[in-house]
Design a protein around this motif. Sequence first.
Motif, PDB file in Angstrom:
ATOM      1  N   LEU A   1      11.794  -7.867   7.802  1.00  0.00           N
ATOM      2  CA  LEU A   1      11.398  -7.018   6.744  1.00  0.00           C
ATOM      3  C   LEU A   1       9.746  -7.106   6.660  1.00  0.00           C
ATOM      4  N   ASP A   2       9.368  -7.936   7.535  1.00  0.00           N
ATOM      5  CA  ASP A   2       7.656  -7.997   7.434  1.00  0.00           C
ATOM      6  C   ASP A   2       6.976  -6.974   7.720  1.00  0.00           C
ATOM      7  N   SER A   3       7.491  -5.668   8.309  1.00  0.00           N
ATOM      8  CA  SER A   3       6.734  -4.730   8.591  1.00  0.00           C
ATOM      9  C   SER A   3       6.625  -3.930   7.397  1.00  0.00           C
ATOM     10  N   MET A   4       7.522  -4.249   6.454  1.00  0.00           N
ATOM     11  CA  MET A   4       7.623  -3.361   5.063  1.00  0.00           C
ATOM     12  C   MET A   4       7.187  -3.991   4.092  1.00  0.00           C
TER      13      MET A   4
ATOM     14  N   ARG B   1       3.999   4.145  -9.954  1.00  0.00           N
ATOM     15  CA  ARG B   1       2.344   4.374 -10.028  1.00  0.00           C
ATOM     16  C   ARG B   1       1.829   5.078  -8.751  1.00  0.00           C
ATOM     17  N   HIS B   2       2.733   4.926  -7.694  1.00  0.00           N
ATOM     18  CA  HIS B   2       2.236   5.617  -6.428  1.00  0.00           C
ATOM     19  C   HIS B   2       0.941   5.191  -5.936  1.00  0.00           C
ATOM     20  N   LYS B   3       0.779   3.836  -6.102  1.00  0.00           N
ATOM     21  CA  LYS B   3      -0.665   2.971  -5.545  1.00  0.00           C
ATOM     22  C   LYS B   3      -0.134   1.957  -4.716  1.00  0.00           C
ATOM     23  N   PRO B   4      -0.816   1.346  -3.735  1.00  0.00           N
ATOM     24  CA  PRO B   4      -0.781   0.145  -3.243  1.00  0.00           C
ATOM     25  C   PRO B   4      -0.374  -0.794  -4.318  1.00  0.00           C
ATOM     26  N   VAL B   5       0.656  -1.695  -3.776  1.00  0.00           N
ATOM     27  CA  VAL B   5       0.975  -2.790  -4.809  1.00  0.00           C
ATOM     28  C   VAL B   5       0.776  -4.251  -4.173  1.00  0.00           C
TER      29      VAL B   5
ATOM     30  N   ALA C   1       0.096   1.917   4.543  1.00  0.00           N
ATOM     31  CA  ALA C   1       1.379   1.423   5.045  1.00  0.00           C
ATOM     32  C   ALA C   1       1.452   1.765   6.709  1.00  0.00           C
ATOM     33  N   GLY C   2       1.870   0.736   7.251  1.00  0.00           N
ATOM     34  CA  GLY C   2       2.215   0.839   8.638  1.00  0.00           C
ATOM     35  C   GLY C   2       1.004   0.580   9.610  1.00  0.00           C
TER      36      GLY C   2
ATOM     37  N   LYS D   1       2.692   6.330   2.151  1.00  0.00           N
ATOM     38  CA  LYS D   1       1.825   5.782   2.968  1.00  0.00           C
ATOM     39  C   LYS D   1       0.951   4.623   2.199  1.00  0.00           C
ATOM     40  N   HIS D   2       1.573   4.093   1.085  1.00  0.00           N
ATOM     41  CA  HIS D   2       0.897   2.962   0.509  1.00  0.00           C
ATOM     42  C   HIS D   2       1.755   1.684   1.005  1.00  0.00           C
ATOM     43  N   SER D   3       0.948   0.535   0.952  1.00  0.00           N
ATOM     44  CA  SER D   3       1.560  -0.558   1.363  1.00  0.00           C
ATOM     45  C   SER D   3       2.110  -1.302   0.049  1.00  0.00           C
ATOM     46  N   THR D   4       3.014  -2.470   0.438  1.00  0.00           N
ATOM     47  CA  THR D   4       3.721  -3.341  -0.618  1.00  0.00           C
ATOM     48  C   THR D   4       3.190  -4.689  -0.088  1.00  0.00           C
ATOM     49  N   ILE D   5       2.536  -5.623  -0.677  1.00  0.00           N
ATOM     50  CA  ILE D   5       2.085  -6.795  -0.379  1.00  0.00           C
ATOM     51  C   ILE D   5       2.618  -8.054  -1.107  1.00  0.00           C
TER      52      ILE D   5
END
Length: 124
Positions: free
Chosen positions: A97-100, A43-47, A118-119, A76-80
């Motif tokens: 892995l907590d930066s990703m 979907r190319h959205k933050p998750v 992201a980042g 540039k989307h975050s994965t939370i």
Amino acid sequence: AMPTTFTLLESSPTLTHVAIIGALDLAGTREIELKLTASTAGRHKPVIMDISQVHFVASAGLGLLIQIARSLSADKHSTILLAPNPTTQQTIHVSKLDSMLRIALTLEEALEMAKLPAGSIART
């Protein structure tokens, strides 16, 4: 063993919110990986992934989460990860892995993180 499943809770122009239930062991990961990847990275959205009901994450499960996060960070989307259990939190931390894979303990916190690219979030 109960099958591993996931539910799409929100699919908006700015966010994808899913909840995973079960174990992300090898079998559980295989069970959901294609559909989960399509519903998140696709979907190319933050998750936001609610994993509060995931009691076990094996290396296969971690690999899947990283693959999704890598794909989204290219946009540039975050994965939370929302409310991982202490063992899972520890695994992510130890594996560096907590930066990703960002960890949020509350939905409010996760929603705030999802707004940032992201980042850009300060490491705590």
